[in-house]
Design an enzyme around this catalytic site. Structure first.
Site, PDB file in Angstrom:
ATOM      1  N   PRO A 130       1.800  -5.111   2.428  1.00  0.00           N
ATOM      2  CG  PRO A 130       0.161  -6.406   2.885  1.00  0.00           C
ATOM      3  CD  PRO A 130       1.484  -6.394   3.064  1.00  0.00           C
ATOM      4  CE1 TYR A 131       2.947  -0.013   9.504  1.00  0.00           C
ATOM      5  CE2 TYR A 131       5.317  -0.377   8.762  1.00  0.00           C
ATOM      6  CZ  TYR A 131       4.489   0.080   9.679  1.00  0.00           C
ATOM      7  OH  TYR A 131       4.672   1.056  10.535  1.00  0.00           O
ATOM      8  CB  VAL A 132       6.084  -0.983   2.775  1.00  0.00           C
ATOM      9  CG1 VAL A 132       6.818   0.073   1.848  1.00  0.00           C
ATOM     10  CG2 VAL A 132       6.830  -1.752   3.624  1.00  0.00           C
ATOM     11  CE  LYS A 135       2.725   3.628   9.450  1.00  0.00           C
ATOM     12  NZ  LYS A 135       2.318   4.783  10.180  1.00  0.00           N
TER      13      LYS A 135
END
Length: 216
Positions: A130-132, A135
């Site tokens: 989810p972070y990638v 971003k």
């Protein structure tokens, strides 16, 4: 140059605000979330503005009034869930980009993740995915604007004392970098218009920060 540091109370943000205040012809405005966070920045002589990143774009537009450059150093952090990752690392990032456009601030520097490509989304561990994704799309949004942007992709962040030396290029091998050195890189980016509409990866290395950034 008057710089709005978004996420100023984070570790990179604190280093950067301090460095800006120590630099001639630079001045920081620290964007923070809580009243009790003010003291650190006031001791540096930096202006502060209270804005919740989960709030409205118009609040961020007001924070950006009279500003020459914006640096986005905010992040949800590793201890929050995917919901905060989406609201901070994606939605808040996009809102600050929109605020820059509305406030007429052309220069925008984004602290991204080391690799935000589609390939990395596929290969990332499920907990990190989810972070990638967040971003990736925040970077994509920024690339699609007319802003004078720079996207910085730091390696794994450490709390080690910075060395002032890095390795920076469009792509570099995976590695670590001290948060203090990330802040040095961000300041060098602001000092070098040659970095406008560029992005690069950066890790600890053997080249002085100023030289590494100039050579991009």
């Amino acid at each position: 140059m008057k710089v709005l540091v978004i996420g100023a109370n984070g570790q990179v943000g604190k280093h950067l605000t301090k460095m800006i205040q120590e630099k001639d012809h630079f001045e920081a405005r620290a964007m923070i979330r809580k009243e009790e966070q003010k003291a650190y920045f006031e001791d540096l002589g930096a202006e502060t503005v209270l804005v919740d990143l989960e709030g409205e774009v118009e609040d961020m537009v007001k924070a950006a009034e009279g500003i020459d450059a914006i640096v986005f150093t905010a992040g949800s952090g590793p201890k929050t869930g995917p919901d905060k990752t989406i609201t901070i690392d994606l939605d808040a990032a996009v809102k600050t980009i929109q605020a820059a456009e509305k406030a007429g601030v052309k220069r925008y520097v984004m602290v991204s993740s080391f690799d935000t490509t589609r390939e990395e989304i596929q290969n990332a561990p499920e907990s990190f995915k989810p972070y990638v994704v967040a971003k990736h799309y925040a970077d994509e949004w920024l690339r699609g604007t007319g802003l004078d942007f720079t996207i910085v992709h730091p390696g794994g962040l450490t709390n080690d004392e910075g060395t002032g030396k890095v390795q920076a290029d469009v792509t570099v091998d995976r590695g670590e970098i001290a948060r203090e050195d990330v802040a040095r890189v961000l300041l060098a980016v602001l000092e070098n218009d040659s970095t406008i509409r560029k992005e690069f990866q950066v890790i600890g290395g053997d080249t002085e920060v100023s030289e590494a950034v100039k050579s991009l």
